[in-house]
Scaffold this motif. Structure first.
Motif, mmCIF file in Angstrom:
data_model
loop_
_atom_site.group_PDB
_atom_site.id
_atom_site.type_symbol
_atom_site.label_atom_id
_atom_site.label_comp_id
_atom_site.label_asym_id
_atom_site.label_seq_id
_atom_site.Cartn_x
_atom_site.Cartn_y
_atom_site.Cartn_z
ATOM 1 N N GLN A 316 0.828 -1.207 0.000
ATOM 2 C CA GLN A 316 0.000 0.000 0.000
ATOM 3 C C GLN A 316 0.864 1.259 0.000
ATOM 4 O O GLN A 316 0.567 2.230 -0.715
ATOM 5 C CB GLN A 316 -0.924 0.015 1.226
ATOM 6 C CG GLN A 316 -2.140 -0.887 1.117
ATOM 7 C CD GLN A 316 -3.038 -0.744 2.344
ATOM 8 O OE1 GLN A 316 -2.696 -1.167 3.444
ATOM 9 N NE2 GLN A 316 -4.186 -0.134 2.157
ATOM 10 N N LEU A 317 1.928 1.247 0.793
ATOM 11 C CA LEU A 317 2.834 2.391 0.834
ATOM 12 C C LEU A 317 3.493 2.618 -0.522
ATOM 13 O O LEU A 317 3.593 3.760 -0.996
ATOM 14 C CB LEU A 317 3.914 2.157 1.902
ATOM 15 C CG LEU A 317 3.507 2.317 3.369
ATOM 16 C CD1 LEU A 317 4.624 1.801 4.274
ATOM 17 C CD2 LEU A 317 3.205 3.779 3.689
ATOM 18 N N GLN A 318 3.918 1.543 -1.153
ATOM 19 C CA GLN A 318 4.598 1.662 -2.444
ATOM 20 C C GLN A 318 3.662 2.209 -3.514
ATOM 21 O O GLN A 318 4.053 3.049 -4.330
ATOM 22 C CB GLN A 318 5.155 0.301 -2.856
ATOM 23 C CG GLN A 318 6.321 -0.170 -1.984
ATOM 24 C CD GLN A 318 6.719 -1.609 -2.254
ATOM 25 O OE1 GLN A 318 5.977 -2.363 -2.900
ATOM 26 N NE2 GLN A 318 7.886 -2.009 -1.768
ATOM 27 N N ARG A 319 2.398 1.759 -3.495
ATOM 28 C CA ARG A 319 1.430 2.241 -4.483
ATOM 29 C C ARG A 319 1.163 3.732 -4.299
ATOM 30 O O ARG A 319 1.061 4.479 -5.268
ATOM 31 C CB ARG A 319 0.118 1.456 -4.353
ATOM 32 C CG ARG A 319 0.195 0.035 -4.878
ATOM 33 C CD ARG A 319 -1.085 -0.717 -4.567
ATOM 34 N NE ARG A 319 -1.064 -2.071 -5.122
ATOM 35 C CZ ARG A 319 -1.975 -2.995 -4.850
ATOM 36 N NH1 ARG A 319 -2.974 -2.725 -4.011
ATOM 37 N NH2 ARG A 319 -1.893 -4.196 -5.388
ATOM 38 N N GLN A 320 1.047 4.166 -3.043
ATOM 39 C CA GLN A 320 0.790 5.585 -2.794
ATOM 40 C C GLN A 320 2.019 6.422 -3.123
ATOM 41 O O GLN A 320 1.894 7.513 -3.695
ATOM 42 C CB GLN A 320 0.376 5.787 -1.339
ATOM 43 C CG GLN A 320 -0.229 7.156 -1.054
ATOM 44 C CD GLN A 320 -0.930 7.209 0.280
ATOM 45 O OE1 GLN A 320 -0.279 7.139 1.324
ATOM 46 N NE2 GLN A 320 -2.255 7.342 0.274
ATOM 47 N N ALA A 321 3.192 5.912 -2.793
ATOM 48 C CA ALA A 321 4.432 6.658 -3.057
ATOM 49 C C ALA A 321 4.665 6.837 -4.560
ATOM 50 O O ALA A 321 5.225 7.855 -4.994
ATOM 51 C CB ALA A 321 5.616 5.947 -2.422
ATOM 52 N N GLU A 322 4.240 5.874 -5.373
ATOM 53 C CA GLU A 322 4.420 5.957 -6.822
ATOM 54 C C GLU A 322 3.684 7.156 -7.416
ATOM 55 O O GLU A 322 4.074 7.682 -8.454
ATOM 56 C CB GLU A 322 3.925 4.669 -7.484
ATOM 57 C CG GLU A 322 4.868 3.487 -7.302
ATOM 58 C CD GLU A 322 4.286 2.191 -7.851
ATOM 59 O OE1 GLU A 322 3.130 2.228 -8.339
ATOM 60 O OE2 GLU A 322 4.963 1.152 -7.779
ATOM 61 N N GLN A 323 2.604 7.594 -6.762
ATOM 62 C CA GLN A 323 1.793 8.697 -7.277
ATOM 63 C C GLN A 323 2.272 10.054 -6.781
ATOM 64 O O GLN A 323 1.653 11.074 -7.059
ATOM 65 C CB GLN A 323 0.325 8.490 -6.870
ATOM 66 C CG GLN A 323 -0.263 7.175 -7.356
ATOM 67 C CD GLN A 323 -1.682 6.958 -6.858
ATOM 68 O OE1 GLN A 323 -2.483 7.889 -6.833
ATOM 69 N NE2 GLN A 323 -2.011 5.739 -6.472
ATOM 70 N N LEU A 324 3.363 10.068 -6.023
ATOM 71 C CA LEU A 324 3.870 11.304 -5.443
ATOM 72 C C LEU A 324 5.282 11.606 -5.937
ATOM 73 O O LEU A 324 6.031 10.689 -6.282
ATOM 74 C CB LEU A 324 3.893 11.196 -3.915
ATOM 75 C CG LEU A 324 2.549 11.202 -3.187
ATOM 76 C CD1 LEU A 324 2.725 10.697 -1.759
ATOM 77 C CD2 LEU A 324 1.938 12.585 -3.193
ATOM 78 N N THR A 325 5.625 12.873 -5.962
ATOM 79 C CA THR A 325 7.004 13.270 -6.230
ATOM 80 C C THR A 325 7.752 13.339 -4.902
ATOM 81 O O THR A 325 7.140 13.494 -3.833
ATOM 82 C CB THR A 325 7.068 14.636 -6.917
ATOM 83 O OG1 THR A 325 6.522 15.623 -6.034
ATOM 84 C CG2 THR A 325 6.275 14.624 -8.217
ATOM 85 N N ILE A 326 9.059 13.253 -4.961
ATOM 86 C CA ILE A 326 9.866 13.308 -3.747
ATOM 87 C C ILE A 326 9.730 14.676 -3.075
ATOM 88 O O ILE A 326 9.740 14.789 -1.841
ATOM 89 C CB ILE A 326 11.353 12.993 -4.072
ATOM 90 C CG1 ILE A 326 12.125 12.633 -2.791
ATOM 91 C CG2 ILE A 326 11.999 14.137 -4.794
ATOM 92 C CD1 ILE A 326 11.890 11.263 -2.300
ATOM 93 N N GLU A 327 9.532 15.731 -3.887
ATOM 94 C CA GLU A 327 9.361 17.079 -3.329
ATOM 95 C C GLU A 327 8.054 17.184 -2.542
ATOM 96 O O GLU A 327 8.001 17.818 -1.487
ATOM 97 C CB GLU A 327 9.390 18.132 -4.451
ATOM 98 C CG GLU A 327 10.717 18.291 -5.144
ATOM 99 C CD GLU A 327 10.955 17.242 -6.219
ATOM 100 O OE1 GLU A 327 12.085 17.148 -6.730
ATOM 101 O OE2 GLU A 327 9.985 16.497 -6.539
ATOM 102 N N SER A 328 6.991 16.542 -3.060
ATOM 103 C CA SER A 328 5.705 16.575 -2.361
ATOM 104 C C SER A 328 5.795 15.871 -1.013
ATOM 105 O O SER A 328 5.263 16.358 -0.011
ATOM 106 C CB SER A 328 4.621 15.910 -3.222
ATOM 107 O OG SER A 328 4.397 16.631 -4.403
#
Length: 528
Positions: A316-328
């Motif tokens: 779940q964490l990986q799926r959510q992280a994929e939709q975010l930029t590192i800056e966000s």
């Protein structure tokens, strides 16, 4: 006499110690090779086994019949006396309450006397960093050159407060935080011995909550056992008892923030407050979630040994992280960190949380560099969507202000027949599964319920006020549109859906069966 769990299951030999193999092996080797040092410093977090290992070590070096690996036998006279705290060869001192020069002078006087039995006289000084500067100075000479039969074991959670002159005279052992999987395994074994019915998911959560301390884990577990006597202890019950929040709410809130949906994000905050959850603890959980997203994003999903969660949660964490930029993610972590600091002095934690959530959902109000990245990212996504769908951009003054259409109007659905209302219960489970994680959890934990009467589907807030004159329903009404959409997606028909308050039907002392007979409707108690 009743013993708490952490005292009842305190390790009695080296092999019982969990998660400190690097220390245990060294101590056993020293005993076998007869190379016992005259002073030790045990450092580490609370509940990691410092005092326990000190006592086992004291037994081992004095044991009359030691085992081959150097462990104490536990059966000889010396072992039994030390275990019962009656052994005069092992002296425990709490430096938090005995931190003066006179206390150390007493030790200097006592070390002149040889042990009454056994080989060594052992002094265990707990929380040694609490000693005064004068006490440390008075201890230096004795600590450096004690009699051959004296061993000092200093234990502390704060080694940086100990003078360098003391540190240089001791062998230092750093106790690590115990891994969640090791705590879980131990707790499961203890609950089997205690014949306690508890879910594995509940034990995993307690193990994570303990933050590497076995004593903390056993204390939390004992509190749950005392509250839920003769009941199965579930994950939801533990959340209710300690005021924590289900991870589904955290993921749902993050998705709302990612979509810049202020309304939906504030609904999650309101629901958490309405259920009586601890908002300050929720903020700490959000900060931890931001850290986990940062790790999942920056390690290219190689989180082994870093994220101490089960595979489902990591996915779940990986799926959510994929939709975010590192800056966000950095922006989220910075705001959550600041929010955590503000919570310590806030007298209105709910309002403080809501202000931070609105700030996260509206990056145009945030002038930080990471917020600008969020604004650019949102514009790029909008532009990409325009190109993909071939939507012609119109001037603002030509846009019409039309009311939002219902799911039935959008999908052009036919109205449901009487027979379809009668068969509606058969698809209700599937409908709930098609809802958002947060909304489905409201039905599954009983916060909202559904019943059918006169070809109308009623959504009822089961936790609303019980006063029959109070017909307010703040939650069922706010989620009505989402529920209608879920029903339309699954059934492909338009059903009439209304919200109602529990207060309209239920008074303080009417049983569920009496309600059914009185107003002629069937309450649906689904097993999810």
């Amino acid at each position: 006499m009743y013993l708490t769990l952490y005292r009842k299951y305190r390790p009695k030999k080296f092999s019982d110690i969990v998660g400190q193999e690097h220390i245990i092996k060294t101590l056993k080797n020293q005993i076998q090779l007869n190379r016992v040092a005259h002073s030790y410093l045990f450092t580490g977090g609370r509940g990691t086994g410092k005092t326990t290992v000190a006592k086992i070590f004291a037994k081992a070096i004095n044991c009359q019949e030691p085992m081959e690996d150097g462990s104490p036998c536990g059966h000889c006279t010396v072992c039994k006396e030390i275990e019962s705290t009656a052994g005069i060869n092992v002296i425990e001192l709490d430096a938090a309450s005995h931190n003066g020069v006179d206390d150390i002078r007493q030790i200097k006087e006592d070390v002149r006397y040889t042990p009454a039995f056994g080989k060594y006289k052992v002094y265990i000084i707990d929380e040694v960093h609490m000693l005064s500067t004068s006490a440390f100075n008075a201890m230096l000479k004795t600590l450096e050159e004690p009699p051959a039969y004296v061993v000092f074991i200093l234990a502390t959670t704060d080694p940086q407060k100990i003078p360098a002159t003391v540190l240089s005279r001791c062998q230092r052992f750093d106790f690590r935080r115990i891994k969640t999987v090791d705590i879980f395994s131990s707790l499961k074994d203890y609950m089997t011995k205690e014949n306690i019915d508890i879910e594995n998911k509940a034990l995993e959560y307690i193990a994570r909550l303990a933050d590497g301390g076995m004593r903390d884990a056993l204390s939390i577990l004992e509190q749950c056992i005392s509250f839920y006597v003769n009941e199965q202890i579930t994950f939801d019950k533990i959340l209710d008892l300690i005021g924590a929040v289900d991870n589904n709410f955290i993921f749902e809130l993050m998705y709302s923030i990612m979509a810049f949906d202020v309304g939906k994000a504030l609904k999650v905050c309101e629901q958490i407050n309405y259920q009586g959850r601890n908002i300050k603890q929720f903020v700490k959980d959000l900060l931890l979630h931001g850290r986990n997203l940062l790790i999942a994003k920056s390690t290219n999903n190689d989180t082994s040994g870093i994220l101490d969660y089960n595979s489902e949660h990591i996915l779940q964490l990986q799926r959510q992280a994929e939709q975010l930029t590192i800056e966000s993610i950095f922006r989220y972590v910075n705001i959550f960190t600041q929010l955590d600091l503000e919570m310590k002095s806030s007298t209105t934690p709910k309002i403080t949380l809501e202000i931070a959530i609105i700030k996260l959902c509206t990056p145009e109000t945030d002038l930080s560099q990471n917020a600008i990245y969020d604004r650019i990212d949102a514009l790029e996504k909008e532009l990409e969507n325009v190109k993909k769908n071939g939507i012609r951009v119109m001037e603002t003054n030509n846009l019409s202000q039309s009311a939002p259409k219902s799911p039935a109007e959008v999908l052009n659905l036919a109205k449901a027949s009487s027979e379809e209302y009668q068969n509606f219960l058969g698809v209700w489970n599937e409908i709930v599964s098609n809802m958002s994680q947060m909304l489905s959890s409201l039905f599954r934990n009983g916060t909202m319920d559904m019943y059918i009467k006169d070809e109308v589907i009623y959504i009822m807030d089961t936790s609303s006020e019980k006063n029959v004159s109070d017909t307010r329903d703040p939650f069922a009404k706010s989620y009505l549109q989402d529920i209608k959409e879920a029903i339309a997606r699954v059934t492909k028909k338009e059903f009439k859906v209304q919200n109602t308050a529990r207060a309209a039907y239920v008074s303080n002392n009417i049983s569920l069966k009496e309600i059914e007979n009185k107003i002629n409707f069937k309450v649906i108690d689904m097993d999810y």
